[in-house]
Design an enzyme around this catalytic site. Structure first.
Site, mmCIF file in Angstrom:
data_model
loop_
_atom_site.group_PDB
_atom_site.id
_atom_site.type_symbol
_atom_site.label_atom_id
_atom_site.label_comp_id
_atom_site.label_asym_id
_atom_site.label_seq_id
_atom_site.Cartn_x
_atom_site.Cartn_y
_atom_site.Cartn_z
ATOM 1 N N LYS A 1 0.825 -1.215 0.000
ATOM 2 C CA LYS A 1 0.000 0.000 0.000
ATOM 3 C C LYS A 1 0.857 1.263 0.000
ATOM 4 O O LYS A 1 0.467 2.269 -0.577
ATOM 5 C CB LYS A 1 -1.007 -0.009 1.145
ATOM 6 N N ARG B 1 -6.834 1.889 11.618
ATOM 7 C CA ARG B 1 -6.634 0.440 11.671
ATOM 8 C C ARG B 1 -7.586 -0.207 12.661
ATOM 9 O O ARG B 1 -7.623 -1.427 12.756
ATOM 10 C CB ARG B 1 -5.207 0.145 12.128
ATOM 11 N N ARG C 1 12.156 -9.010 3.195
ATOM 12 C CA ARG C 1 12.336 -7.599 2.812
ATOM 13 C C ARG C 1 13.586 -7.011 3.455
ATOM 14 O O ARG C 1 13.877 -7.241 4.620
ATOM 15 C CB ARG C 1 11.097 -6.820 3.268
ATOM 16 N N ARG D 1 13.988 -4.526 8.923
ATOM 17 C CA ARG D 1 13.264 -3.843 9.997
ATOM 18 C C ARG D 1 13.030 -4.861 11.108
ATOM 19 O O ARG D 1 12.641 -5.985 10.827
ATOM 20 C CB ARG D 1 11.905 -3.361 9.467
ATOM 21 N N ARG E 1 2.035 -9.496 13.563
ATOM 22 C CA ARG E 1 1.437 -8.310 12.945
ATOM 23 C C ARG E 1 0.216 -8.695 12.102
ATOM 24 O O ARG E 1 -0.777 -7.977 12.068
ATOM 25 C CB ARG E 1 2.461 -7.584 12.055
HETATM 26 P P1 AMP Z 1 3.479 0.227 9.263
HETATM 27 O O1 AMP Z 1 4.684 0.968 8.757
HETATM 28 O O2 AMP Z 1 2.177 0.797 8.740
HETATM 29 O O3 AMP Z 1 3.588 -1.273 9.078
HETATM 30 O O4 AMP Z 1 3.428 0.493 10.849
HETATM 31 C C1 AMP Z 1 4.480 0.081 11.703
HETATM 32 C C2 AMP Z 1 3.971 -0.029 13.132
HETATM 33 O O5 AMP Z 1 3.498 1.257 13.590
HETATM 34 C C3 AMP Z 1 2.786 -0.957 13.334
HETATM 35 O O6 AMP Z 1 3.167 -2.316 13.457
HETATM 36 C C4 AMP Z 1 2.180 -0.391 14.620
HETATM 37 O O7 AMP Z 1 2.928 -0.781 15.752
HETATM 38 C C5 AMP Z 1 2.359 1.102 14.431
HETATM 39 N N1 AMP Z 1 1.180 1.712 13.738
HETATM 40 C C6 AMP Z 1 1.132 2.262 12.489
HETATM 41 N N2 AMP Z 1 -0.100 2.720 12.204
HETATM 42 C C7 AMP Z 1 -0.865 2.456 13.297
HETATM 43 C C8 AMP Z 1 -2.242 2.668 13.618
HETATM 44 N N3 AMP Z 1 -3.087 3.238 12.745
HETATM 45 N N4 AMP Z 1 -2.669 2.257 14.844
HETATM 46 C C9 AMP Z 1 -1.837 1.704 15.731
HETATM 47 N N5 AMP Z 1 -0.546 1.446 15.488
HETATM 48 C C10 AMP Z 1 -0.046 1.821 14.283
#
Ligand code: AMP
Length: 218
Positions: A13, A87, A126, A159, A170
């Site tokens: 995305k 989310r 990745r 990461r 996740r």
């Molecule tokens: P992402 O880069 O979108 O995979 O986000 C990395 C991490 O940030 C996630 O695994 C969560 O720990 C936190 N995170 C990102 N967006 C949200 C959200 N909308 N609500 C809660 N935690 C978030």
């Protein structure tokens, strides 16, 4: 026009959001990037969020909503593209309220759909460049040349939350928390589902077409 892009970790995305930003001029706001910026700058919010991020859990709604409210209300003029937020249902309801306060609304929600087994492979293989943030895949898309001409692959890292056991955590979190959000946007007729697997050019074409079509039919 204001958009939300939803998809599991590894759905691509973020890449599609960049195409949408380039094509339509949206301001791209990615909640994960905002958290990582806070973490790097060691702000109080970043330190708290980092504990959840490291174990693949969602950051609590109150922290996430406050951070997004601050970012969204500073945004003027251009359409906004929210990536990774909302989310949870609580976040979706808070977003509706935030937009209403600003006299705006979400016009469409793109859902990039990818089967779980594809996601686990993509994420656990990745590697990301710490300098340019470009993602590579150990076998399907290994580092050959830096796309922005800055380095020679010496800054690649995995990461911490892309380790296989964290990826699985996740995905469990994602399905439990985000499925109701997808259902909600389906019910209020904002949801557009785009298949996020297969040749990447096709995924991008389907994404851009979906938004173009929604823009035209407004
Ligand atoms: P992402 O880069 O979108 O995979 O986000 C990395 C991490 O940030 C996630 O695994 C969560 O720990 C936190 N995170 C990102 N967006 C949200 C959200 N909308 N609500 C809660 N935690 C978030």
């Amino acid at each position: 026009m204001n958009l939300v892009i939803l998809g599991a970790p590894g759905s691509g995305k973020g890449t599609q959001a960049e195409h949408l930003q380039r094509e339509f001029g949206f301001t791209h706001v990615a909640s994960g990037d905002l958290f990582r910026q806070h973490l790097e700058q060691k702000t109080a919010l970043g330190v708290r969020a980092g504990e959840y991020m490291a174990r693949g859990a969602l950051v609590p709604d109150a922290i996430t909503i406050a951070m997004l409210r601050d970012r969204v209300t500073r945004e003027t003029g251009r359409g906004i593209l929210l990536d990774g937020f909302p989310r949870t249902m609580e976040q979706a309801i808070a977003l509706d309220a935030m937009m209403a306060e600003l006299g705006r609304a979400i016009d469409a929600v793109l859902y990039v759909e990818v089967p779980d087994e594809v996601l686990v492979d993509r994420l656990s293989q990745r590697l990301i460049c710490r300098e340019c943030q470009v993602p590579f895949h150990r076998t399907a898309n290994p580092f050959r040349v830096c796309p922005v001409g800055r380095c020679n692959g010496e800054h690649l890292y995995q990461r911490p939350d892309d380790a296989p056991e964290t990826v699985r955590a996740r995905l469990v979190t994602y399905h439990r928390q985000t499925a109701p959000v997808i259902d909600y946007y389906g019910l209020i007729k904002l949801l557009i589902t785009v298949p996020g697997y297969g040749p990447i050019e096709e995924v991008t074409r389907a994404t851009l077409d979906a938004v173009r079509h929604r823009k035209e039919s407004r």
